[in-house]
Each structure stands twice: as structure tokens, then as C-alpha cells.
Design a protein around this motif. Sequence first.
Motif, mmCIF file in Angstrom:
data_model
loop_
_atom_site.group_PDB
_atom_site.id
_atom_site.type_symbol
_atom_site.label_atom_id
_atom_site.label_comp_id
_atom_site.label_asym_id
_atom_site.label_seq_id
_atom_site.Cartn_x
_atom_site.Cartn_y
_atom_site.Cartn_z
ATOM 1 N N TYR A 174 0.361 -1.174 0.331
ATOM 2 C CA TYR A 174 0.293 -0.308 -0.084
ATOM 3 C C TYR A 174 0.735 1.048 -0.138
ATOM 4 O O TYR A 174 1.786 1.251 0.667
ATOM 5 C CB TYR A 174 -0.920 0.099 1.642
ATOM 6 C CG TYR A 174 -2.164 -0.906 1.981
ATOM 7 C CD1 TYR A 174 -2.798 -0.655 0.603
ATOM 8 C CD2 TYR A 174 -1.809 -2.161 2.127
ATOM 9 C CE1 TYR A 174 -3.986 -1.689 0.756
ATOM 10 C CE2 TYR A 174 -2.294 -3.489 2.027
ATOM 11 C CZ TYR A 174 -3.981 -3.251 1.351
ATOM 12 O OH TYR A 174 -5.106 -4.317 1.424
ATOM 13 N N LEU A 175 -0.163 2.682 -0.532
ATOM 14 C CA LEU A 175 0.946 3.429 -0.893
ATOM 15 C C LEU A 175 -0.213 4.975 -0.476
ATOM 16 O O LEU A 175 -0.800 4.592 -0.550
ATOM 17 C CB LEU A 175 1.881 3.635 -1.652
ATOM 18 C CG LEU A 175 2.759 2.567 -2.892
ATOM 19 C CD1 LEU A 175 3.252 3.338 -3.068
ATOM 20 C CD2 LEU A 175 4.296 3.391 -0.915
ATOM 21 N N CYS A 176 0.577 6.109 0.060
ATOM 22 C CA CYS A 176 -0.603 6.825 0.255
ATOM 23 C C CYS A 176 -0.603 7.844 -0.841
ATOM 24 O O CYS A 176 0.280 8.160 -1.509
ATOM 25 C CB CYS A 176 -0.648 7.290 1.401
ATOM 26 S SG CYS A 176 -0.309 6.553 3.083
ATOM 27 N N LEU A 177 -1.067 8.433 -1.833
ATOM 28 C CA LEU A 177 -1.734 9.462 -2.383
ATOM 29 C C LEU A 177 -2.428 10.889 -1.866
ATOM 30 O O LEU A 177 -2.528 10.863 -0.939
ATOM 31 C CB LEU A 177 -2.770 8.884 -3.762
ATOM 32 C CG LEU A 177 -2.471 8.181 -4.153
ATOM 33 C CD1 LEU A 177 -3.420 7.606 -5.043
ATOM 34 C CD2 LEU A 177 -1.285 8.780 -5.345
ATOM 35 N N ILE A 245 -5.519 12.757 2.035
ATOM 36 C CA ILE A 245 -4.608 11.198 1.493
ATOM 37 C C ILE A 245 -5.461 10.524 1.438
ATOM 38 O O ILE A 245 -6.270 10.411 2.260
ATOM 39 C CB ILE A 245 -3.760 11.656 2.200
ATOM 40 C CG1 ILE A 245 -3.840 10.778 4.061
ATOM 41 C CG2 ILE A 245 -2.778 12.548 2.665
ATOM 42 C CD1 ILE A 245 -3.619 10.306 4.821
ATOM 43 N N SER A 246 -5.040 9.591 0.782
ATOM 44 C CA SER A 246 -5.670 8.094 0.315
ATOM 45 C C SER A 246 -4.886 7.236 0.230
ATOM 46 O O SER A 246 -3.612 6.981 -0.742
ATOM 47 C CB SER A 246 -6.991 8.611 -0.603
ATOM 48 O OG SER A 246 -7.645 6.947 -0.508
ATOM 49 N N THR A 247 -5.322 5.774 1.030
ATOM 50 C CA THR A 247 -4.243 4.471 1.247
ATOM 51 C C THR A 247 -4.814 4.176 0.829
ATOM 52 O O THR A 247 -5.623 2.712 0.653
ATOM 53 C CB THR A 247 -4.135 4.107 3.104
ATOM 54 O OG1 THR A 247 -3.663 5.461 3.556
ATOM 55 C CG2 THR A 247 -3.198 3.571 2.588
ATOM 56 N N PRO A 266 5.220 7.285 0.847
ATOM 57 C CA PRO A 266 5.236 5.306 1.824
ATOM 58 C C PRO A 266 4.182 5.682 3.211
ATOM 59 O O PRO A 266 3.753 7.094 3.974
ATOM 60 C CB PRO A 266 6.043 5.342 2.596
ATOM 61 C CG PRO A 266 6.678 6.319 3.161
ATOM 62 C CD PRO A 266 6.199 7.306 1.210
ATOM 63 N N CYS A 267 3.029 4.769 3.399
ATOM 64 C CA CYS A 267 2.005 4.734 4.737
ATOM 65 C C CYS A 267 2.558 4.026 5.444
ATOM 66 O O CYS A 267 3.954 3.345 5.765
ATOM 67 C CB CYS A 267 1.390 3.650 4.313
ATOM 68 S SG CYS A 267 -0.196 3.266 5.635
#
Length: 305
Positions: A174-177, A245-247, A266-267
Amino acid sequence: MNQMNIGGIDLNLLKVFEALHDESSASRAALRLGVTQSAISAALRRLRDVYADPLFVRTGRGLAPTLRANQLKPVITDALNKCRQSLAMVDPSRNDFEGRSVTIGLSDDFEIAFGRRLMLQVAVSAPKLRLIFRQTHSQVVAHALMGRTIDLAITSGGLADRLLSRRVLGEGGYLCLADPASLRDGQSELTLEEFVEREQILVSSGGFIGIVDEGLAARELTRKVRASTTHFAALPYLLKGTDAISTIPSHAAEAVAQLAGLALLPCPLPMPRYPVELGWRTSALIDPAVIQVREAIETLFKQQT
């Protein structure tokens, strides 16, 4: 109803049925088959006589299939595909898939990340083959495969049925936007405190709880969800111009960030990895069209590693 014998039926009617069901329009079915609309209408009248059912009823959005038509669709398409397979056996090297389509069930994060590259891959190996992407997820994918509404599936689980085959393509994280304008100059990561303080956009089929919430709960933390959406494709429009933000899964995050100019982070919360699997009905393995697309998917994911 009079007993019907296959010897008295024009089997070309089955092609008309398939086109009508796929296109939901007599005019589009006519274009697809290269015939006149009046020929389609005449064929539909004959089909109604054969199956003693209206099959398709007119609505404001085109022709809608009846319950009987929906029951017939997988049987008729399977029969037509077997005929197409028999012709392919005459010269397997031709890769002539004129009129063939393969339906891939996948969630829109996989479609965003891999759809375009898969189209390009199949265009080389099977140039006349059409791909159809159909939205599914792990809770419904097995039913969709067994119901023959899809031929292949790219999924994160849900392929436990004994009549299904599966192959692990890889795994993801997972990553954050975020909107770059919402970050400090040079900021490339978030602390857990910043992560929790920011408003967030949740992508979830249910709309309330996601895997991030489960991870935060284990630390006795919660987050502030501003809005929920069922579609990853909406994120650029929901994040731009906000501090939210969105993960999301990393494969989708990377594709969305590249196209929409969003920042990847990065989360800060440890997140589990998940498997990416390819699934199909075991009986479909003899279909050359399905094999072509399956091999293209496997090649695409090998290139990712």
C-alpha cells in the motif's frame, strides 16, 4: 410449445442472440454482425418463437434481457466459443480470433494499473481478439467465473472453488496519495501523527471500514474519513485541491499518481502484503483465446518483477 429439433433451426440465430445480449441494441448488433437492422429484427422474431420467450424487452436505455435470456446467455456463448475453438484447431498457428472476446473480471485498481498494458500485449499476440474488462472483487469473483460472466479474473483472493484454477502472479502493498500542494516543500513521507490528523478518502465497497482502520484500531488510533468511494478512478478528483490523503494498493497508487500528478508517500502504518492471483475455470484451459490472454497476463506480471 412444439418440440424443437436442432435440425430445423438456423444456428446463425445464436450469433444474433449473443450480439443482442452483448450490445443491448438492435442497431449495434447489426453493425457488429455486418447485417441490416431489419435482419436483426427478423432474427429476433424467430428466436422468440424458438425459445417461447420475449428474450429482450425495449426500455429507455435499449434492449434489456429477460430472465430466460440471461439464463441462455452463458450456454449459447459457450456453444459458440466451442465452434470457434473447432475452427482454430484447423490451423492453430493463425491466431485468428475474429469475432472473439475474452472477459476479464477485475477491480478498477487492477484495471487502472494493468489494463492499458494488457491491451497492448494482446494486440501483438492476438490482434483480432477483443478484451472486455468487467468489475468484480474477491467476494463475487468465484461466482462470476462459475456463472461464465467472465473468463479470467485478476483478484486478491476469492478463488477457492474446486472447479477453478489459480496462479499467484505476485504480491502487493500500500501507498498513500496526496495533492503535492498540500505537502511541505521536499516532504516525502508522513509521520503516523500527521497521517492520523489528515482527513482521508476511503476506497471501500462497504463505505465505512477499511484495512487502514483495522491497523489503526490495533494501536488504539482512529482516522478522520472525509468521504468514501467505491472506485479508485475517482480519487484524482476527490484529492486535488484538498489536504486529504488516501491509502490504496501500490499498483493503483503508482498509476494514478503518474496520470494525475499526485504525490506518492509511504504509509507510516505497517500494512499487510496481499497476493495477486489469476483465476479461471479449469475447463476453459482448452480455449485458445483464453490461453492467449492468460499467457499475456502472466507475461505482463513477470515484467513487473
